[in-house]
Scaffold this active site. Sequence first.
Site, short mmCIF file in Angstrom:
data_model
loop_
_atom_site.label_atom_id
_atom_site.label_comp_id
_atom_site.label_asym_id
_atom_site.label_seq_id
_atom_site.Cartn_x
_atom_site.Cartn_y
_atom_site.Cartn_z
N ASP A 128 -7.97 41.38 5.71
CA ASP A 128 -9.41 41.50 5.96
C ASP A 128 -9.73 42.39 7.17
OD1 ASP A 128 -8.27 39.56 7.59
OD2 ASP A 128 -9.99 38.23 7.56
N ASP A 152 -1.78 35.50 3.68
CA ASP A 152 -2.77 34.40 3.72
C ASP A 152 -3.48 34.26 2.36
OD1 ASP A 152 -2.03 34.37 6.36
OD2 ASP A 152 -3.86 35.31 7.11
N GLY A 193 -0.97 31.07 7.78
CA GLY A 193 -2.01 31.14 6.75
C GLY A 193 -3.42 31.26 7.33
N ASP A 210 5.37 15.97 -0.40
CA ASP A 210 4.63 14.71 -0.59
C ASP A 210 3.19 14.86 -0.12
OD1 ASP A 210 6.93 13.06 -1.43
OD2 ASP A 210 7.66 13.57 0.58
O1 F6P Z 1 -2.45 37.13 8.84
C1 F6P Z 1 -1.12 36.92 8.59
C2 F6P Z 1 -0.50 35.96 9.58
O2 F6P Z 1 0.84 35.73 9.18
C3 F6P Z 1 -1.24 34.66 9.80
O3 F6P Z 1 -0.99 33.75 8.77
C4 F6P Z 1 -0.74 34.25 11.16
O4 F6P Z 1 -1.67 33.42 11.83
C5 F6P Z 1 -0.63 35.55 11.87
O5 F6P Z 1 -0.45 36.55 10.87
C6 F6P Z 1 0.49 35.64 12.87
O6 F6P Z 1 0.42 36.90 13.43
P1 F6P Z 1 1.46 37.57 14.42
O7 F6P Z 1 2.65 38.00 13.62
O8 F6P Z 1 0.72 38.73 14.98
O9 F6P Z 1 1.84 36.51 15.40
#
Ligand code: F6P
Length: 419
Positions: A128, A152, A193, A210
């Site tokens: 996004d 995500d 995510g 679970d």
């Molecule tokens: O947007 C993808 C993502 O993997 C998110 O799920 C996560 O919060 C973030 O990137 C982590 O980002 P970075 O690799 O910059 O720590």
Amino acid sequence: MESVDGLILERNINKEKMKPKKLGIITSGGDCGGLNAVINGAARMAHTKGIEICLIPNGYAGLYNLNDLDPPIIDFARADKIHSGVAGSEAGHSRVKISKIKDPNKYEIINAGLRKHNIDGLIIAGGDDTGSVVVDLTAKGIDCVHVPKTMDLDLQTYSVGGDSTINRISKFADDLRTTGLTHNRALVIEVFGRYAGHTAFRGGIGADADCILIPEIFVDYEVVYQHFKKTYISRLLSSDVKGSTYIIIAAEGVRNKDGQFFTDEAASTDSFGHAKLSGVGQYIRKKLESQMKNDKDWQQVLTKEGIFVKDIYEYPEIREVSLGHLVRAGGTSSYDVSFGKQAGGAAVLLMLEGICGVTVVDVQENDIQYMPTSKAIEQRNVNLNKIEFFESLGVCFGRKPVDYHPMFSEQHGHIRRHL
Ligand code: F6P
């Protein structure tokens, strides 16, 4: 936004424009599976169509600094060395948003960089935030086509990387079950995510978890505790070797009953400006432990099953495991290789048609489907009807199960599924 959409529409019908002779590929945001497949698909389609294509390194940081770079041409031999089944991106990433660069001349600088290297248009893979830059650059007159990518899975379209991540979450959670069961431990497995629970949900289902906790459902801890207690004890009682475990998959963006995120890093943000989410696994572990300490039933059950040891083993252990970047690293699923190659190749074809400012949705036979990027990047969350189905199979989602009321409809012809 309307004027941007207006611009996109204008550009959609601008087929008389000069065909691009050279394109640049950018991959941006968090990496994941399928990006190299996008690069490969775009590069090979460009070769077929007789145009040049180059890699702009390190996301939008590279685009901004293009004047000082020498972006490598991805000819057939170079493309041949990029393995589609390997996650991550040959192009490299940064979390730089052009609108956040303070330099007032940033768009002129970017245009000068593109002119210097004779790049007529950009194929940009990302989520996004990356897509919002596609909208921004399009409005500034730079031709871009967006390829949806995010682990995500929170865009309106399917995003390359989603399937690979789901498979990895399932695999790691399944692997962790062996140690959980051996030590009679419950495991809280925290996964990335952000604010959507798609990959935690599907990865958890794939691992026979679970309990699955996602941002879309504010967690009622009493419900989780009772489900844990009942499941763990019934597993223990039915085991001839007195073994049990309980697996929780928790999305990093899980929220408390009052809608608050659990995070121990609330103050820290990434360079896109998002709060870094983390700590939900530990929070849940502590919460369950304190509930167990106040529950006398455990002593009775563990004593009866011959496990209880005063002061040392009075109730089951719980461990948290954060899968972190493992869910986006390593390998790409065949589905993502296939979708990624199609989406990358389709982006080149859209560009050649003069259709820009759009996101590739899908390639169905000879139909290349796309939508305005401004629409594609609107956040999509887990539809709770999907949850009700799995609640009726006994999976706990941190709330009292809601009855699933199916409708029945006969289908004809082509069916599309969306995770
Ligand atoms: O947007 C993808 C993502 O993997 C998110 O799920 C996560 O919060 C973030 O990137 C982590 O980002 P970075 O690799 O910059 O720590």
